[in-house]
Design a protein around this motif. Structure first.
Motif, PDB file in Angstrom:
ATOM      1  N   ASP A 148     -18.512  24.222  15.981  1.00 67.32           N
ATOM      2  CA  ASP A 148     -17.460  24.645  16.909  1.00 67.32           C
ATOM      3  C   ASP A 148     -17.679  24.136  18.330  1.00 67.32           C
ATOM      4  O   ASP A 148     -16.860  24.404  19.212  1.00 67.32           O
ATOM      5  CB  ASP A 148     -17.363  26.177  16.946  1.00 67.32           C
ATOM      6  CG  ASP A 148     -16.963  26.756  15.595  1.00 67.32           C
ATOM      7  OD1 ASP A 148     -16.249  26.056  14.856  1.00 67.32           O
ATOM      8  OD2 ASP A 148     -17.375  27.884  15.278  1.00 67.32           O
ATOM      9  N   ARG A 168      -7.379  11.285  13.628  1.00 67.00           N
ATOM     10  CA  ARG A 168      -6.394  12.367  13.564  1.00 67.00           C
ATOM     11  C   ARG A 168      -5.237  12.012  12.634  1.00 67.00           C
ATOM     12  O   ARG A 168      -4.775  12.838  11.839  1.00 67.00           O
ATOM     13  CB  ARG A 168      -5.850  12.640  14.969  1.00 67.00           C
ATOM     14  CG  ARG A 168      -6.638  13.667  15.761  1.00 67.00           C
ATOM     15  CD  ARG A 168      -6.004  13.836  17.107  1.00 67.00           C
ATOM     16  NE  ARG A 168      -6.506  15.013  17.799  1.00 67.00           N
ATOM     17  CZ  ARG A 168      -6.525  15.139  19.111  1.00 67.00           C
ATOM     18  NH1 ARG A 168      -6.070  14.145  19.883  1.00 67.00           N
ATOM     19  NH2 ARG A 168      -6.980  16.245  19.661  1.00 67.00           N
ATOM     20  N   SER A 209      -3.441  19.297  13.855  1.00 66.81           N
ATOM     21  CA  SER A 209      -4.258  19.973  14.874  1.00 66.81           C
ATOM     22  C   SER A 209      -5.677  20.270  14.412  1.00 66.81           C
ATOM     23  O   SER A 209      -6.341  21.144  14.973  1.00 66.81           O
ATOM     24  CB  SER A 209      -3.582  21.282  15.297  1.00 66.81           C
ATOM     25  OG  SER A 209      -3.463  22.170  14.192  1.00 66.81           O
ATOM     26  N   LEU A 210      -6.172  19.552  13.378  1.00 66.28           N
ATOM     27  CA  LEU A 210      -7.534  19.811  12.917  1.00 66.28           C
ATOM     28  C   LEU A 210      -8.570  19.433  13.976  1.00 66.28           C
ATOM     29  O   LEU A 210      -9.645  20.029  14.039  1.00 66.28           O
ATOM     30  CB  LEU A 210      -7.808  19.041  11.627  1.00 66.28           C
ATOM     31  CG  LEU A 210      -7.041  19.514  10.385  1.00 66.28           C
ATOM     32  CD1 LEU A 210      -7.363  18.625   9.195  1.00 66.28           C
ATOM     33  CD2 LEU A 210      -7.365  20.971  10.078  1.00 66.28           C
ATOM     34  N   GLU A 221      -9.178  19.264  17.989  1.00 68.52           N
ATOM     35  CA  GLU A 221      -8.632  19.780  19.246  1.00 68.52           C
ATOM     36  C   GLU A 221      -9.105  18.927  20.416  1.00 68.52           C
ATOM     37  O   GLU A 221     -10.266  18.492  20.455  1.00 68.52           O
ATOM     38  CB  GLU A 221      -9.077  21.220  19.468  1.00 68.52           C
ATOM     39  CG  GLU A 221      -8.571  22.194  18.410  1.00 68.52           C
ATOM     40  CD  GLU A 221      -9.063  23.603  18.661  1.00 68.52           C
ATOM     41  OE1 GLU A 221     -10.090  23.761  19.373  1.00 68.52           O
ATOM     42  OE2 GLU A 221      -8.453  24.553  18.136  1.00 68.52           O
ATOM     43  N   TYR A 273     -13.644  16.533  22.697  1.00 65.50           N
ATOM     44  CA  TYR A 273     -13.001  16.950  21.449  1.00 65.50           C
ATOM     45  C   TYR A 273     -13.903  17.879  20.661  1.00 65.50           C
ATOM     46  O   TYR A 273     -15.108  17.932  20.853  1.00 65.50           O
ATOM     47  CB  TYR A 273     -12.691  15.731  20.570  1.00 65.50           C
ATOM     48  CG  TYR A 273     -11.806  14.701  21.231  1.00 65.50           C
ATOM     49  CD1 TYR A 273     -10.413  14.825  21.184  1.00 65.50           C
ATOM     50  CD2 TYR A 273     -12.356  13.603  21.906  1.00 65.50           C
ATOM     51  CE1 TYR A 273      -9.601  13.887  21.780  1.00 65.50           C
ATOM     52  CE2 TYR A 273     -11.537  12.667  22.509  1.00 65.50           C
ATOM     53  CZ  TYR A 273     -10.161  12.813  22.441  1.00 65.50           C
ATOM     54  OH  TYR A 273      -9.356  11.877  23.045  1.00 65.50           O
ATOM     55  N   ARG A 278     -11.294  22.043  15.031  1.00 60.81           N
ATOM     56  CA  ARG A 278     -10.708  23.366  15.180  1.00 60.81           C
ATOM     57  C   ARG A 278     -11.524  24.395  14.418  1.00 60.81           C
ATOM     58  O   ARG A 278     -11.978  24.142  13.303  1.00 60.81           O
ATOM     59  CB  ARG A 278      -9.261  23.354  14.654  1.00 60.81           C
ATOM     60  CG  ARG A 278      -8.470  24.630  14.964  1.00 60.81           C
ATOM     61  CD  ARG A 278      -7.090  24.526  14.335  1.00 60.81           C
ATOM     62  NE  ARG A 278      -7.197  24.572  12.878  1.00 60.81           N
ATOM     63  CZ  ARG A 278      -6.232  24.136  12.075  1.00 60.81           C
ATOM     64  NH1 ARG A 278      -5.146  23.573  12.560  1.00 60.81           N
ATOM     65  NH2 ARG A 278      -6.382  24.231  10.762  1.00 60.81           N
ATOM     66  N   GLN A 279     -11.704  25.551  15.018  1.00 57.01           N
ATOM     67  CA  GLN A 279     -12.447  26.617  14.357  1.00 57.01           C
ATOM     68  C   GLN A 279     -11.727  26.996  13.073  1.00 57.01           C
ATOM     69  O   GLN A 279     -10.517  27.142  13.055  1.00 57.01           O
ATOM     70  CB  GLN A 279     -12.569  27.840  15.269  1.00 57.01           C
ATOM     71  CG  GLN A 279     -13.417  27.589  16.512  1.00 57.01           C
ATOM     72  CD  GLN A 279     -13.633  28.854  17.312  1.00 57.01           C
ATOM     73  OE1 GLN A 279     -13.498  29.954  16.805  1.00 57.01           O
ATOM     74  NE2 GLN A 279     -13.999  28.687  18.577  1.00 57.01           N
ATOM     75  N   SER A 316     -11.491  25.125  10.494  1.00 62.06           N
ATOM     76  CA  SER A 316     -11.040  23.964   9.720  1.00 62.06           C
ATOM     77  C   SER A 316     -12.168  23.455   8.823  1.00 62.06           C
ATOM     78  O   SER A 316     -13.305  23.802   8.999  1.00 62.06           O
ATOM     79  CB  SER A 316     -10.593  22.849  10.651  1.00 62.06           C
ATOM     80  OG  SER A 316     -11.648  22.416  11.473  1.00 62.06           O
TER      81      SER A 316
END
Length: 239
Positions: free
Chosen positions: A180, A212, A223-224, A226, A233, A236-237, A239
């Motif tokens: 994260d 992406r 949006s995987l 962020e 970068y 995403r939490q 994911s």
């Protein structure tokens, strides 16, 4: 000895560079036009290619486009100094790195070795080298539906393989190992590209954009990854 393909219409430069790289332990084949460059690059006989952008006939961008459509072989672009448009286009098409002409041969050798290490799954300095992982984790990384097997250079989303370049694979691996934690562009450049980020250098941003797009194609989710504004970068939490 790593076999390197040099695609450059400058015969004198090609001979000089081949002699220098031979002394550094590389076996060099030089071709002087895009048509021969494509056929050699797709032969499967080379560890990587050095590709000049400015060539008559089939230019370097078109060579890159055709090779990347069929092969993941690492490619370093040789670009004119200050030619930012060609650099960005080349990176968008899947080149792993670039080096502007004129360049110091020692810098080119360092870039070659960095790309080859990444292609072989070698660990560079930074997050990957500093993170202690078990043998099983090294063989298999999982985050949500994303699965990586670094030893095999295999990436999948929900069991479906993703076709990633060397730089895209290492970028995703680095993000997964950081979990994260947000990673700065400078940190990503050192870990993924093996070099400090230069002023106005968009390499990481372009590789991230490509990654992406491929994750979105596989998952339907844009949006995987962020963006941390002004910093870098992270995945995403959750994911």
């Amino acid at each position: 000895m790593s076999r390197i393909l040099l695609i450059d219409d400058d015969t004198e430069l090609g001979e000089m560079l081949a002699e220098y790289l031979d002394g550094e332990g590389f076996e060099i084949t030089v071709v002087h036009n895009g048509h021969d460059g494509i056929s050699h690059a797709l032969s499967g006989e080379y560890a990587m290619a050095l590709l000049d952008i400015m060539m008559p006939g089939i230019g370097g961008i078109e060579v890159l486009r055709q090779v990347r459509a069929q092969s993941r072989m690492p490619i370093i672009m040789l670009t004119a100094k200050g030619d930012d448009v060609d650099r960005v286009v080349g990176l968008e098409l899947g080149a792993d790195d670039y080096i502007p002409k004129p360049y110091y041969p020692r810098e080119l050798v360092a870039r070659i070795r960095a790309v080859l290490r990444r292609a072989d799954g070698g660990r560079t300095s930074g997050i990957a080298a500093a993170t202690h992982i078990s043998d099983r984790q090294d063989a298999l990384l999982e985050r949500g539906l994303i699965t990586l097997e670094p030893a095999r250079r295999f990436a999948a989303f929900d069991g479906q393989e993703m076709d990633l370049t060397v730089s895209e694979f290492n970028l995703l691996e680095t993000l997964m190992r950081a979990r994260d934690r947000a990673l700065s562009k400078n940190e990503l450049s050192m870990t993924v590209l093996g070099r400090p980020r230069e002023v106005y250098d968009r390499s990481i941003d372009v590789h991230m954009s490509n990654l992406r797009q491929k994750l979105q194609q596989a998952s339907g989710d844009a949006s995987l990854i962020e963006t941390v504004r002004g910093f870098g970068y992270r995945l995403r939490q959750g994911s």
